[in-house]
Design an enzyme around this catalytic site. Structure first.
Site, mmCIF file in Angstrom:
data_model
loop_
_atom_site.group_PDB
_atom_site.id
_atom_site.type_symbol
_atom_site.label_atom_id
_atom_site.label_comp_id
_atom_site.label_asym_id
_atom_site.label_seq_id
_atom_site.Cartn_x
_atom_site.Cartn_y
_atom_site.Cartn_z
ATOM 1 N N LEU A 95 0.814 -1.210 0.000
ATOM 2 C CA LEU A 95 0.000 0.000 0.000
ATOM 3 C C LEU A 95 0.848 1.261 0.000
ATOM 4 O O LEU A 95 0.444 2.287 -0.550
ATOM 5 C CB LEU A 95 -0.918 0.030 1.229
ATOM 6 C CG LEU A 95 -2.040 -0.993 1.304
ATOM 7 C CD1 LEU A 95 -2.881 -0.730 2.542
ATOM 8 C CD2 LEU A 95 -2.904 -0.950 0.051
ATOM 9 N N SER A 96 1.999 1.196 0.645
ATOM 10 C CA SER A 96 2.815 2.397 0.757
ATOM 11 C C SER A 96 4.261 1.992 0.961
ATOM 12 O O SER A 96 4.560 0.927 1.510
ATOM 13 C CB SER A 96 2.339 3.256 1.940
ATOM 14 O OG SER A 96 3.016 4.491 1.974
#
Length: 325
Positions: A95-96
């Protein structure tokens, strides 16, 4: 989160200096040495209190608060390696992340930030890039960073505060920009996009510069008269997609008779992604071969009120296609 013990901080200082020397040796910021000082001063380890490293048994979590001194040392040394660091996972999906520092340096140099510029960053991530921008500009008020995930924007805000920087951190849809903080002189995206949202162009001042990862390239646009135009940089770039703007990929096995050697060529894949949904694999291959297997720097994009166009060599030439967003 704050300062770590003196041994950890000493290791961080030494590792950060080594990272700066490594990037320096590549000549990345030769034209803009001001960025060398920013990378030398901003403590990356404060922005990655934990991260994940892929291994044979899946992901290993490295943590700065581990009770094991050897584990803490692995964490701090890894925080200053010139590699991207996975910082958030969900059901095995990334996600990041904190981007590779040398790539961040190249992007910041290409952004051509000047004193007094108002900068918008799309994709707050850990907050590290926003800290580099705030340090370079000497005024955190000039920097805005936005992320759609409240958890990510809040952690970025905490990391920035711990490192002594307080830019505007906004939770919202990055594709819409941040109109209440406009106009911007520079916009930089740290997430992959299928194209450049019209809202960004509308929130830019005349002569503004936009740098965004599109397909697997870095697109640099200049804004004039409510439109934007520019070309790709030569180097490849791979980023986590901007959430909400993920473009469906062609079905596996849909090769259209393209030779396996071309399918495995990263530049062919770049061209195919740029024209996905517009040209079939066989058409992409025909143009790619006929035009001498063009590199990224031969492609450009024009963003106007009537949409986006990607072109090869010349926006008025024979090879111009719509770029869907």
């Amino acid at each position: 989160m704050g300062a770590y013990d003196s041994r950890t901080e000493g290791l961080a200082d030494a590792a950060r200096a080594a990272l700066v020397r490594e990037i320096d040796a590549e000549g990345v910021w030769a034209a803009q040495p001001v960025w060398r000082e920013a990378f030398a001063r901003v403590p990356r380890h404060l922005f990655v209190p934990y991260y994940y490293v892929a291994g044979a048994r899946g992901y290993e979590r490295r943590w700065g608060e581990s009770p094991d001194p050897a584990a803490r040392e692995r964490w701090v040394r890894g925080a200053y390696e010139d590699v991207p660091l996975a910082t958030r996972l969900r059901d095995g999906e990334l996600l990041s992340s904190s981007s590779q520092p040398s790539l961040m340096a190249r992007m910041l140099v290409a952004l051509e930030v000047a004193d007094g510029d108002r900068v918008l960053e799309i994709g707050a991530g850990t907050g590290y890039n926003a800290a580099l921008l705030a340090h370079r500009l000497g005024d955190a008020e000039l920097v805005t960073t936005v992320d759609v995930e409240p958890e990510i924007s809040e952690s970025a805000r905490r990391h920035l505060a711990a490192a002594g920087y307080r830019p505007a951190v906004v939770t919202g849809d990055g594709a819409r920009g941040v109109p209440e903080r406009a106009p911007f002189d520079r916009i930089i995206a740290t997430c992959a996009l299928p194209g450049v949202p019209r809202a960004w162009v509308e929130q830019c001042a005349q002569g503004a510069r936009i740098l965004a990862p599109v397909a697997t390239g870095l697109l640099v646009l200049t804004v004039r008269g409510g439109c934007a135009e520019g070309r790709f940089l030569p180097s490849a770039a791979f980023f986590v997609p901007l959430r909400g703007m993920r473009r469906a990929r062609a079905a596996a096995g849909d090769t259209g008779g393209v030779p396996p050697g071309a399918l495995g060529d990263e530049l062919f894949q770049f061209f195919a992604e740029l024209t996905q949904g517009v040209l079939g694999p066989r058409e992409v291959y025909a143009v790619w071969e006929r035009e001498g297997r063009p590199g990224r720097e031969r492609f450009g994009v024009s963003v106007g009120k009537d949409g986006e166009r990607v072109w090869l060599d010349d926006r008025e030439g024979p090879f111009v296609w719509p770029l869907p967003v």
